[in-house]
Design an enzyme around this catalytic site. Sequence first.
Site, PDB file in Angstrom:
ATOM      1  N   ASP A 140      -8.816  -4.785  -5.730  1.00  0.00           N
ATOM      2  CA  ASP A 140      -8.298  -4.062  -4.566  1.00  0.00           C
ATOM      3  C   ASP A 140      -9.095  -2.769  -4.393  1.00  0.00           C
ATOM      4  O   ASP A 140      -9.101  -1.922  -5.282  1.00  0.00           O
ATOM      5  CB  ASP A 140      -6.817  -3.740  -4.774  1.00  0.00           C
ATOM      6  CG  ASP A 140      -6.142  -3.176  -3.529  1.00  0.00           C
ATOM      7  OD1 ASP A 140      -6.799  -2.431  -2.778  1.00  0.00           O
ATOM      8  OD2 ASP A 140      -4.964  -3.472  -3.313  1.00  0.00           O
TER       9      ASP A 140
ATOM     10  N   HIS B 144      -7.158  -6.107  -0.309  1.00  0.00           N
ATOM     11  CA  HIS B 144      -6.121  -5.087  -0.372  1.00  0.00           C
ATOM     12  C   HIS B 144      -4.785  -5.715  -0.017  1.00  0.00           C
ATOM     13  O   HIS B 144      -4.540  -6.049   1.133  1.00  0.00           O
ATOM     14  CB  HIS B 144      -6.457  -3.950   0.602  1.00  0.00           C
ATOM     15  CG  HIS B 144      -5.436  -2.856   0.618  1.00  0.00           C
ATOM     16  ND1 HIS B 144      -4.921  -2.293  -0.537  1.00  0.00           N
ATOM     17  CD2 HIS B 144      -4.815  -2.216   1.651  1.00  0.00           C
ATOM     18  CE1 HIS B 144      -4.050  -1.350  -0.214  1.00  0.00           C
ATOM     19  NE2 HIS B 144      -3.964  -1.290   1.096  1.00  0.00           N
TER      20      HIS B 144
ATOM     21  N   SER C 128       0.837  -1.199   0.000  1.00  0.00           N
ATOM     22  CA  SER C 128       0.000   0.000   0.000  1.00  0.00           C
ATOM     23  C   SER C 128       0.878   1.258   0.000  1.00  0.00           C
ATOM     24  O   SER C 128       1.683   1.451  -0.901  1.00  0.00           O
ATOM     25  CB  SER C 128      -0.952  -0.055   1.206  1.00  0.00           C
ATOM     26  OG  SER C 128      -1.990   0.872   1.088  1.00  0.00           O
TER      27      SER C 128
END
Length: 524
Positions: free
Chosen positions: A467, A494, A239
């Site tokens: 995602d 995610h 991320s």
Amino acid sequence: MSRLPRVLAAVAALGLLTACTTIPGTPVGLRQEQRGPVGAVPAGLERFYGQAIAWGSCESFATTTEQHLAFTKRGIECGRATMPLDYDDPRGRTVSLALLRRPATDQQHRIGSLLINPGGPGASGIEAAAQLGSLLRDSEVAERFDLIGFDPRGVGASEPQVRCLTDEEWDAERLDSDLDTSPEGIAQTEAEEKDYARKCAERTGKDVLSHVGTRDVVRDMDALRSALGDEKLSYVGYSYGTRIGTAYAETFPQNVRAMVLDGAVAPEENKLAQSQAQGQGFKKAFDAFVEWCVGRGKCALGNDPAAAEPRLKELIEPLKKEPRQLGDRKLSFTDAVTAVVQALYSEQLWTVLDTGIADLANGGGRTLLFLADTYLGRDSDGHYSTRNDAFRAIRCVDDPPVTDRDLLREADRKAREVLGEDSVFIAGEPAGVLDACAFWSVPHTSEPHQPKADGLPPLLVISTTGDPATPYQAGVDLARALNASLLTFDGNQHTVFLQGQQCVDERGTRYLVDLKTPEDGARC
């Protein structure tokens, strides 16, 4: 990424110090090692690149109830690394970074250290490394690498922490939904955002806030690389951790050995574009959840997929006027939306979300409150981690502030046009409200741009088709910009690497261990 709308001067070739050296006089209970300096060392920073690290128990590093449990596990050790607060003033004030290490189980064939960042920004890297270390105990990654988690400056157990609100203030903040669209309501909301920025400056310090951004974190990572004894960096970033990895690759391309960037943040998008993409991503994830839920034959939102979001809206709308009393706690409208967002991060939470919605429909709400607590870092004792304060502080210095209210109103209009006028996923503050970053006490130190890093070795970008927080296309674009290999995962979650998906884990492991990238067009 997790929140919805609301060069080098000198080279030190000191190869003789690459072996671990134990320092005499180390305090009882600690084992002090010096493995650096190794590789390129910028002039004036030799003491940071060559520093010794004292390793010992992790218990004192825990900042939450959950971490107290995680950090008592066998096979892990913690230490601290000292870095300059301001790299332009290396003789000035310093910061202390919290580190957690799970040593490679096959030391004879150890490749080096593998640094891990779980994203956020603001998430604890030492907690992530402790959790991953337990999952990967018998894996080749754990055999060949020391797994290293670090809490970036300002985050978690690193010192000083970014701290803006007290636990009591965070509880109160969650009950204040800021949904009044009248001029008076908008003025009040902006006053609260300005007050938040003031409290951050007073409680954390402007000097610290000025240096918590990605620009400084990547310089810390390079000093860690050397202090840990690695000539080249091996790194896994999830991320927002992909933004750190990208910035490191741009700043220190010659120091990269391998990078896995999973769940890419689009580096060239501003905050408004990212927010809009996230809204669409979570709406797509919600639609996938509804399809799954209805397909089970019994779904808390009914059997008509088209009516699912209106039904959810119907259930949470009354919370705008009156939060639901749950013992000594209350479930607010924003908590309910936060809970839904939290559950959409992974298919593993879909059953919990369905249960929570059914509970809400039956007059309860504790499951949704638990999900919201998880998202916001509130533990069972009512203590909040610093994650959300750090999130805002880092975002405020990583990107230019948005101070044009017309741009905010236009972004809101586009979101409603794409998602629907009454979508749950645009349930943020009224259109045109300036957030805390518009009132931030220090200037931003980075800004969105198309990355350019010449001389990099092959990197691996992993992107998931469903995602919600970092949409798939961002990974495609990042791989292209860095001339990296792209591995596509077909799923609804995610990030994915080292989380039990065998196809992804095998290809990522081969890359980290053997530097062998997947074939073009690889999918799992």
